[in-house]
Design a protein around this motif. Structure first.
Motif, PDB file in Angstrom:
ATOM      1  N   LYS A 109      19.322 -20.959   0.534  1.00  0.00           N
ATOM      2  CA  LYS A 109      19.844 -20.031   1.370  1.00  0.00           C
ATOM      3  C   LYS A 109      21.030 -18.696   0.871  1.00  0.00           C
ATOM      4  O   LYS A 109      20.978 -17.953   1.332  1.00  0.00           O
ATOM      5  N   SER A 110      21.861 -19.216   0.092  1.00  0.00           N
ATOM      6  CA  SER A 110      22.349 -18.433  -0.083  1.00  0.00           C
ATOM      7  C   SER A 110      22.548 -17.507  -1.291  1.00  0.00           C
ATOM      8  O   SER A 110      23.697 -16.746  -1.305  1.00  0.00           O
ATOM      9  N   ASN A 111      21.641 -17.803  -1.835  1.00  0.00           N
ATOM     10  CA  ASN A 111      21.425 -16.023  -2.451  1.00  0.00           C
ATOM     11  C   ASN A 111      22.141 -16.332  -3.824  1.00  0.00           C
ATOM     12  O   ASN A 111      22.663 -15.828  -4.130  1.00  0.00           O
ATOM     13  N   LYS A 112      23.570 -17.570  -4.213  1.00  0.00           N
ATOM     14  CA  LYS A 112      24.561 -17.814  -4.985  1.00  0.00           C
ATOM     15  C   LYS A 112      23.821 -18.436  -6.527  1.00  0.00           C
ATOM     16  O   LYS A 112      22.863 -19.422  -5.753  1.00  0.00           O
ATOM     17  N   PRO A 113      24.202 -18.661  -7.788  1.00  0.00           N
ATOM     18  CA  PRO A 113      23.793 -18.853  -8.614  1.00  0.00           C
ATOM     19  C   PRO A 113      24.368 -20.307  -8.242  1.00  0.00           C
ATOM     20  O   PRO A 113      25.587 -20.346  -8.460  1.00  0.00           O
ATOM     21  N   VAL A 114      23.537 -21.563  -8.464  1.00  0.00           N
ATOM     22  CA  VAL A 114      23.076 -22.734  -8.845  1.00  0.00           C
ATOM     23  C   VAL A 114      23.055 -24.141  -9.396  1.00  0.00           C
ATOM     24  O   VAL A 114      22.076 -23.720 -10.151  1.00  0.00           O
ATOM     25  N   VAL A 115      23.949 -24.404 -10.530  1.00  0.00           N
ATOM     26  CA  VAL A 115      24.357 -25.057 -11.237  1.00  0.00           C
ATOM     27  C   VAL A 115      23.856 -26.315 -10.683  1.00  0.00           C
ATOM     28  O   VAL A 115      24.500 -26.873 -10.380  1.00  0.00           O
ATOM     29  N   LEU A 136      14.036 -30.685  -7.091  1.00  0.00           N
ATOM     30  CA  LEU A 136      14.836 -30.081  -6.029  1.00  0.00           C
ATOM     31  C   LEU A 136      14.744 -28.402  -6.475  1.00  0.00           C
ATOM     32  O   LEU A 136      15.129 -27.510  -4.837  1.00  0.00           O
ATOM     33  N   GLY A 137      14.164 -27.403  -7.271  1.00  0.00           N
ATOM     34  CA  GLY A 137      13.940 -26.284  -7.314  1.00  0.00           C
ATOM     35  C   GLY A 137      15.217 -25.389  -7.737  1.00  0.00           C
ATOM     36  O   GLY A 137      15.095 -24.047  -7.721  1.00  0.00           O
ATOM     37  N   PHE A 138      16.510 -26.156  -8.567  1.00  0.00           N
ATOM     38  CA  PHE A 138      17.540 -24.978  -9.297  1.00  0.00           C
ATOM     39  C   PHE A 138      17.173 -25.348 -11.060  1.00  0.00           C
ATOM     40  O   PHE A 138      17.706 -25.587 -11.495  1.00  0.00           O
ATOM     41  N   GLY A 139      15.788 -25.727 -11.417  1.00  0.00           N
ATOM     42  CA  GLY A 139      15.954 -25.547 -13.031  1.00  0.00           C
ATOM     43  C   GLY A 139      16.350 -26.382 -13.329  1.00  0.00           C
ATOM     44  O   GLY A 139      16.328 -27.907 -12.908  1.00  0.00           O
ATOM     45  N   GLU A 140      17.043 -26.613 -14.721  1.00  0.00           N
ATOM     46  CA  GLU A 140      16.974 -27.979 -15.269  1.00  0.00           C
ATOM     47  C   GLU A 140      18.577 -27.668 -15.294  1.00  0.00           C
ATOM     48  O   GLU A 140      19.495 -27.947 -14.589  1.00  0.00           O
ATOM     49  N   PRO A 141      18.462 -30.127 -14.424  1.00  0.00           N
ATOM     50  CA  PRO A 141      19.768 -30.384 -14.004  1.00  0.00           C
ATOM     51  C   PRO A 141      20.683 -30.692 -15.505  1.00  0.00           C
ATOM     52  O   PRO A 141      19.616 -31.227 -16.781  1.00  0.00           O
ATOM     53  N   PHE A 142      21.977 -30.663 -15.283  1.00  0.00           N
ATOM     54  CA  PHE A 142      22.218 -30.987 -16.731  1.00  0.00           C
ATOM     55  C   PHE A 142      23.141 -33.034 -16.428  1.00  0.00           C
ATOM     56  O   PHE A 142      23.851 -32.798 -15.281  1.00  0.00           O
ATOM     57  N   PRO A 143      22.637 -33.358 -17.370  1.00  0.00           N
ATOM     58  CA  PRO A 143      23.396 -34.928 -17.032  1.00  0.00           C
ATOM     59  C   PRO A 143      24.988 -34.578 -17.860  1.00  0.00           C
ATOM     60  O   PRO A 143      25.118 -34.670 -18.837  1.00  0.00           O
ATOM     61  N   ILE A 144      25.846 -35.220 -17.310  1.00  0.00           N
ATOM     62  CA  ILE A 144      26.880 -35.504 -17.157  1.00  0.00           C
ATOM     63  C   ILE A 144      27.319 -37.234 -16.497  1.00  0.00           C
ATOM     64  O   ILE A 144      26.608 -38.093 -15.662  1.00  0.00           O
TER      65      ILE A 144
END
Length: 436
Positions: A109-115, A136-144
């Protein structure tokens, strides 16, 4: 220039604080030798390649006994409010939980970029575990891996792509930018309103460069001022006022953009530990400082009351011995006229430069009066000193042995510089360098 802000959001135990500490490196654990200055770990600054940014660990924001969803909602709300980019942390070993889904909905809902960062992927075999997080719908997950420090560079590369364009603040150099900081309910809002309600103050509201921080530009006796983040200071409500750390976060952002900081204390309640903490942030940031004792109308007074209160302040804020003190009542609009001369003086001294020749004369006299310390038969020699910066005034001393410049002797030199040149209202920064 305002630095972009990253917030780390996620349910409990996904490793938010570990990643936060990884990103800010050693900075978080710095504690000054100065009495009364400590650091809160919720907010710090970090650097990645050419980018400088602020970073918030929302995990540090806790609302006491609230149920989980309220906790997370409050944390996400703060992140959404304050951040330019949000790093959403999940735990790769647990898969997607209901709580992760809940956080994801809030962030959508925030319309902010989410990584999206998938933590605890500690070895290459575990990389296959990240694919389910695409859902989850936020594009590519970054493994860390927070514990091993793996993958954090890629995560920050992605976050930096979403930083807003940097804009220089478009205020002239001779404008004095100041903010009011203090714990909740010391009367910051009423003080703002009282200052802006002064007869000779001409107000022109200008939307600030940060999203919701409306700066107030006004003129008083031909001097132009910018009051930083008046909107943020006026904010009320559960999260904003009851979360002590949140009010600290607002204060830190305001401090960063100010030349002069007014540290507001409640005369009625007196000085408490949190006052020292908040003042410590402004001191640590090297800003000019004026201590403002508000609600002075509530105190029963005789001819010695002000002096006694001043002594108490000096005792409690030993690290702010350079800061002038104003006693005011915002409610009754009394003694407000004493503020502007102090703000002006602190602002001017914060930008003051002294000539090297005069400075060296003062240092030579100081050394004659109180010789430099010795160690194992050798003596500290100060060959030359010069001012290298303003805001705050910064002096470099070229010496034969940096180790021999003890804190106590440095303090003595600072006092001599202050006695010769004034500098009331501003901290001074003294650096010893070995002469090549």
């Amino acid at each position: 220039m305002t630095k972009p802000t990253i917030a780390i959001v996620g349910r409990a135990n996904v490793g938010k604080s570990t990643i936060f500490n990884r990103i800010v490196g050693e900075r978080v654990s710095i504690v000054e030798d100065t009495p009364g200055v400590t650091r809160d770990r919720i907010y710090s600054s970090g650097e990645w390649l050419t980018h400088e940014f602020n970073i918030i660990d929302t995990g540090g924001i806790e609302l006491g006994d609230e149920p989980f969803q309220e906790q997370i909602r409050a944390q996400a709300e703060i992140a959404i409010d304050e951040a330019d980019v949000i790093i959403f942390m999940v735990n790769g070993r647990d898969g997607i939980t209901n709580e992760d889904d809940f956080v994801a909905k809030l962030l959508f809902k925030s319309n902010k970029p989410v990584v999206l960062g998938v933590n605890k992927i500690d070895n290459p075999e575990m990389r296959a575990d990240i694919y389910e997080f695409y859902s989850l719908g936020f594009g590519e997950p970054f493994p860390i891996s927070g514990s091993h420090g793996l993958g954090i560079g890629d995560l920050l590369d992605e976050a930096a792509k979403h930083f807003p364009e940097q804009h220089e603040e478009d205020y002239d150099d001779d404008v004095i930018k100041f903010s009011l900081i203090g714990r909740p309910n010391v009367g910051k809002s009423s003080l703002i309103n009282a200052i802006l309600g002064e007869e000779r103050v001409i107000v022109s509201p200008v939307a600030g460069t940060t999203r919701d921080a409306i700066d107030t530009v006004y003129t008083f006796e031909n001097q132009e001022y910018v009051m930083i983040d008046t909107a943020g200071m006026r904010k009320k409500g559960k999260v904003y006022e009851s979360t002590e750390r949140y009010s600290v976060l607002r204060a830190l952002k305001a401090i960063e953009r100010s030349n002069v900081v007014l540290v507001v204390i409640d005369a009625e309640e007196g000085i408490i530990e949190q006052d020292k903490k908040i003042a410590g942030y402004a001191h640590e940031a090297g800003k000019a400082i004026v201590i403002v004792v508000n609600k002075w109308d509530t105190v029963d007074k005789d001819s010695k009351t002000m002096k006694k209160f001043e002594d108490k302040i000096r005792q409690n804020f030993q690290f702010l011995d350079y800061a002038p003190i104003a006693f005011v009542s915002a409610k009754e609009r009394k003694r407000l006229n004493t503020l502007f001369p102090l703000i002006n003086m602190a602002g001017e001294n914060h930008r003051k430069r002294v000539q090297s020749s005069t400075l060296n004369e003062v240092i030579t006299d100081a050394v004659a009066m109180n010789p430099t310390p010795t160690h194992k038969g050798s003596r500290l020699n100060i060959f030359y000193s010069t001012q290298v910066a303003i805001e705050p005034p910064t002096f470099v001393f070229f010496v034969n042995d940096v180790e021999m410049m003890h804190f106590s002797y440095q303090r003595f030199l600072e006092n001599r510089i202050r006695a010769a040149f004034g500098f009331e209202g501003t901290p001074l920064h003294l650096i010893a360098r070995k002469r090549n």
